[in-house]
Each structure stands twice: as C-alpha cells, then as structure tokens.
Design a protein around this motif. Sequence first.
Motif, PDB file in Angstrom:
ATOM      1  N   SER A  86      21.081 -37.678 -17.916  1.00 48.55           N
ATOM      2  CA  SER A  86      21.683 -38.489 -18.744  1.00 48.55           C
ATOM      3  C   SER A  86      23.197 -38.295 -18.813  1.00 48.55           C
ATOM      4  O   SER A  86      23.535 -37.130 -18.366  1.00 48.55           O
ATOM      5  N   ASN A  87      23.820 -39.332 -19.159  1.00 49.06           N
ATOM      6  CA  ASN A  87      25.558 -39.331 -19.267  1.00 49.06           C
ATOM      7  C   ASN A  87      25.699 -39.442 -20.638  1.00 49.06           C
ATOM      8  O   ASN A  87      26.757 -39.449 -21.100  1.00 49.06           O
ATOM      9  N   LYS A  88      24.605 -39.502 -21.758  1.00 46.67           N
ATOM     10  CA  LYS A  88      25.028 -39.664 -23.153  1.00 46.67           C
ATOM     11  C   LYS A  88      25.662 -38.160 -23.503  1.00 46.67           C
ATOM     12  O   LYS A  88      25.536 -37.332 -22.945  1.00 46.67           O
ATOM     13  N   THR A  89      26.542 -38.556 -24.547  1.00 38.59           N
ATOM     14  CA  THR A  89      27.301 -37.362 -25.318  1.00 38.59           C
ATOM     15  C   THR A  89      26.765 -36.595 -26.370  1.00 38.59           C
ATOM     16  O   THR A  89      26.870 -35.603 -26.759  1.00 38.59           O
ATOM     17  N   ASP A  90      26.268 -37.735 -27.364  1.00 36.40           N
ATOM     18  CA  ASP A  90      25.876 -37.468 -28.571  1.00 36.40           C
ATOM     19  C   ASP A  90      24.836 -38.624 -28.867  1.00 36.40           C
ATOM     20  O   ASP A  90      24.277 -39.242 -27.993  1.00 36.40           O
ATOM     21  N   HIS A  91      24.444 -38.446 -30.161  1.00 33.04           N
ATOM     22  CA  HIS A  91      23.353 -39.674 -30.663  1.00 33.04           C
ATOM     23  C   HIS A  91      22.344 -39.508 -29.544  1.00 33.04           C
ATOM     24  O   HIS A  91      21.572 -40.613 -29.048  1.00 33.04           O
ATOM     25  N   LEU A  92      21.459 -38.595 -29.662  1.00 29.96           N
ATOM     26  CA  LEU A  92      20.412 -38.209 -28.714  1.00 29.96           C
ATOM     27  C   LEU A  92      19.148 -38.676 -29.513  1.00 29.96           C
ATOM     28  O   LEU A  92      18.719 -38.189 -30.502  1.00 29.96           O
ATOM     29  N   ARG A  93      18.517 -39.718 -28.924  1.00 25.58           N
ATOM     30  CA  ARG A  93      17.381 -40.125 -29.614  1.00 25.58           C
ATOM     31  C   ARG A  93      16.178 -40.234 -28.362  1.00 25.58           C
ATOM     32  O   ARG A  93      16.628 -40.671 -27.537  1.00 25.58           O
ATOM     33  N   VAL A  94      15.019 -40.084 -28.748  1.00 28.81           N
ATOM     34  CA  VAL A  94      13.786 -40.237 -28.050  1.00 28.81           C
ATOM     35  C   VAL A  94      12.683 -41.054 -28.648  1.00 28.81           C
ATOM     36  O   VAL A  94      12.489 -41.327 -29.889  1.00 28.81           O
ATOM     37  N   GLY A 102      -0.050 -29.049 -36.458  1.00 26.50           N
ATOM     38  CA  GLY A 102       0.756 -28.229 -37.266  1.00 26.50           C
ATOM     39  C   GLY A 102       2.189 -28.979 -37.256  1.00 26.50           C
ATOM     40  O   GLY A 102       2.288 -30.212 -37.351  1.00 26.50           O
ATOM     41  N   ASP A 103       3.112 -28.065 -36.750  1.00 28.00           N
ATOM     42  CA  ASP A 103       4.642 -28.573 -36.817  1.00 28.00           C
ATOM     43  C   ASP A 103       4.999 -28.593 -35.226  1.00 28.00           C
ATOM     44  O   ASP A 103       5.945 -28.653 -35.031  1.00 28.00           O
ATOM     45  N   THR A 104       3.996 -28.703 -34.278  1.00 31.97           N
ATOM     46  CA  THR A 104       4.139 -28.616 -32.838  1.00 31.97           C
ATOM     47  C   THR A 104       3.739 -29.907 -32.455  1.00 31.97           C
ATOM     48  O   THR A 104       2.315 -30.326 -32.829  1.00 31.97           O
ATOM     49  N   LEU A 105       4.296 -30.730 -31.539  1.00 26.10           N
ATOM     50  CA  LEU A 105       3.809 -31.938 -30.939  1.00 26.10           C
ATOM     51  C   LEU A 105       3.461 -31.610 -29.187  1.00 26.10           C
ATOM     52  O   LEU A 105       4.521 -31.282 -28.639  1.00 26.10           O
ATOM     53  N   ALA A 106       2.125 -31.836 -28.988  1.00 25.92           N
ATOM     54  CA  ALA A 106       2.028 -31.816 -27.765  1.00 25.92           C
ATOM     55  C   ALA A 106       2.077 -33.184 -27.008  1.00 25.92           C
ATOM     56  O   ALA A 106       1.471 -33.960 -27.069  1.00 25.92           O
ATOM     57  N   VAL A 107       3.249 -32.978 -26.246  1.00 27.33           N
ATOM     58  CA  VAL A 107       3.901 -34.334 -25.866  1.00 27.33           C
ATOM     59  C   VAL A 107       3.157 -34.829 -24.451  1.00 27.33           C
ATOM     60  O   VAL A 107       2.878 -34.273 -23.603  1.00 27.33           O
ATOM     61  N   SER A 108       2.686 -36.180 -24.861  1.00 23.13           N
ATOM     62  CA  SER A 108       2.000 -36.811 -23.682  1.00 23.13           C
ATOM     63  C   SER A 108       3.074 -37.830 -23.114  1.00 23.13           C
ATOM     64  O   SER A 108       3.050 -37.897 -21.868  1.00 23.13           O
ATOM     65  N   SER A 109       4.086 -38.109 -23.565  1.00 28.01           N
ATOM     66  CA  SER A 109       5.226 -38.966 -22.968  1.00 28.01           C
ATOM     67  C   SER A 109       6.562 -38.740 -23.793  1.00 28.01           C
ATOM     68  O   SER A 109       6.469 -38.565 -25.041  1.00 28.01           O
ATOM     69  N   VAL A 110       7.831 -38.643 -23.156  1.00 23.53           N
ATOM     70  CA  VAL A 110       8.785 -38.567 -24.052  1.00 23.53           C
ATOM     71  C   VAL A 110       9.808 -39.333 -23.267  1.00 23.53           C
ATOM     72  O   VAL A 110       9.936 -39.311 -21.907  1.00 23.53           O
ATOM     73  N   GLU A 111      10.625 -40.014 -23.838  1.00 25.88           N
ATOM     74  CA  GLU A 111      11.773 -40.942 -23.095  1.00 25.88           C
ATOM     75  C   GLU A 111      13.079 -40.751 -23.691  1.00 25.88           C
ATOM     76  O   GLU A 111      13.316 -41.441 -25.068  1.00 25.88           O
ATOM     77  N   LEU A 112      14.223 -40.369 -23.179  1.00 25.90           N
ATOM     78  CA  LEU A 112      15.501 -40.363 -24.010  1.00 25.90           C
ATOM     79  C   LEU A 112      16.116 -41.817 -23.872  1.00 25.90           C
ATOM     80  O   LEU A 112      16.024 -42.760 -23.216  1.00 25.90           O
ATOM     81  N   GLN A 113      16.629 -42.205 -25.111  1.00 26.95           N
ATOM     82  CA  GLN A 113      17.278 -43.473 -25.207  1.00 26.95           C
ATOM     83  C   GLN A 113      18.446 -43.663 -24.858  1.00 26.95           C
ATOM     84  O   GLN A 113      19.244 -42.570 -24.879  1.00 26.95           O
TER      85      GLN A 113
END
Length: 113
Positions: A86-94, A102-113
């Motif tokens: 990515s070229n983003k510098t801040d405002h990191l959203r997914v 619990g407090d852990t997400l077993a990720v099946s898909s993730v995409e940086l916005q």
Amino acid sequence: MKKVVSMLVLLGVGALPALAASANYQDASLLDVSCSRKAAANADAHTRSCALGCAKSGYGILTTDGHFLKFDAKGNKEVLAELKASNKTDHLRVNVSGELHGDTLAVSSVELQ
C-alpha cells in the motif's frame, strides 16, 4: 467413572467449534497490537510506518464499540502483505471477515481499504 469423565471431555471438545461466531467488519480501523491501546483514541492517525514497524506484535481491528480484536496468524500475514503493498500513510481501514474466538478473529478474508 473414568468413562463418564472421558465422555464429558470429548463432548466439550466437540462443542468448541459451536462457540465460534461468524463475524464481518466493514471499514474497521486497523491497528498493530503494540499500539492498540494508545492509538485507540484516534485510530485514523495511526500510521502505516508504525504499523509496519510493530508488525511482530500482530494486528487487529478496533470495533465500533471500542473493543480490540486480534487477528490470527493467517490474518496477520495477509494484512502485513497488504500494508507493504500500500501507499497509504494513515487512516488504515480494512474489510475483514472470519470466525470470532473470544477476542481473536480467525481471518478468512481481509482487504485494506
């Protein structure tokens, strides 16, 4: 008696997958674990360079109700690759989905916005 205890243990272990909940988060703030507490007040100001520098701590999201959910190893690996590309510098959203344990997400898909 041992048979009863063994059966109860097997039933309990078999029920563990039922405790996982499917979760889907859109436009969620991405933070590294190291900065998750101090950056939560203004998550959009958290920088990509900091997130890359703290990669060893892992990643997660800040939910709309203020909870921090950590990613599993697969999610950490995928989001690290997205951050590097990515070229983003801040405002990191997914956008992220997976199974919540619990407090852990077993990720099946993730995409940086």
